[in-house]
Motif scaffolding. Sequence first.
Motif: not given
Length: 201
Positions: A117-124, A126-128, A151-154
């Motif tokens: 699966v691909t993981l994303f971060q919303k533009a703007g 700053v959350s890990d 939701d997951a944190i590497p």
Amino acid sequence: MKGFKYIILIGVLLIVGYLVKDLLFNDESYTQAVLKYRENKDLTFRSVTRSPLPDSMRRAFDKLKYYAPTRDFEINADFTPEEHAEPVAMPMTTGTQEPYFVKGKASFELDGQTHTVTLFQKAGSVSDTLFIPFTDQTNGFETYGGGRYLDAIPNGQTIVLDFNKAYNPFCAYNPEFACPMPPAENRLKAKIPAGEQTFAK
């Protein structure tokens, strides 16, 4: 000598018993933590200010429906980070698009097959915490047809994908919300009977 063997045997049994007890205790602690997480979410859905439900539905709301927690779907995955200079346009349920950065890929084994699966971060942001919109073979049957989120944190080259905490997008409760649609690469060819099920309106 015979007595010494008995002492060793008793020692081994005590160690095995301790390990089994510790394993069972950890599983019970994990289950209780997941149930507490779900209880808090139900409280949020009853809140006047934080609930995604229309007011008439919120007043009648009792609780969300979930699969029973299981450690089988708390999966340790391999994480490969990616850095892209430009965000991708994530399609939304309203027909619009919003910018998200691709942050990496997670690969894991399930039902004898490797899934990615691909993981994303919303533009703007700053959350890990990274965002995983996905579909699986339960969608449209036991879970929301449009897919679910995770939701997951590497942690270096690994990441825990806890599908017991998979949740529905807000548009599953209220069509006025604009929700990211899972991309093609996150459409899993497997059943994930874990996390939140279809919302009963």
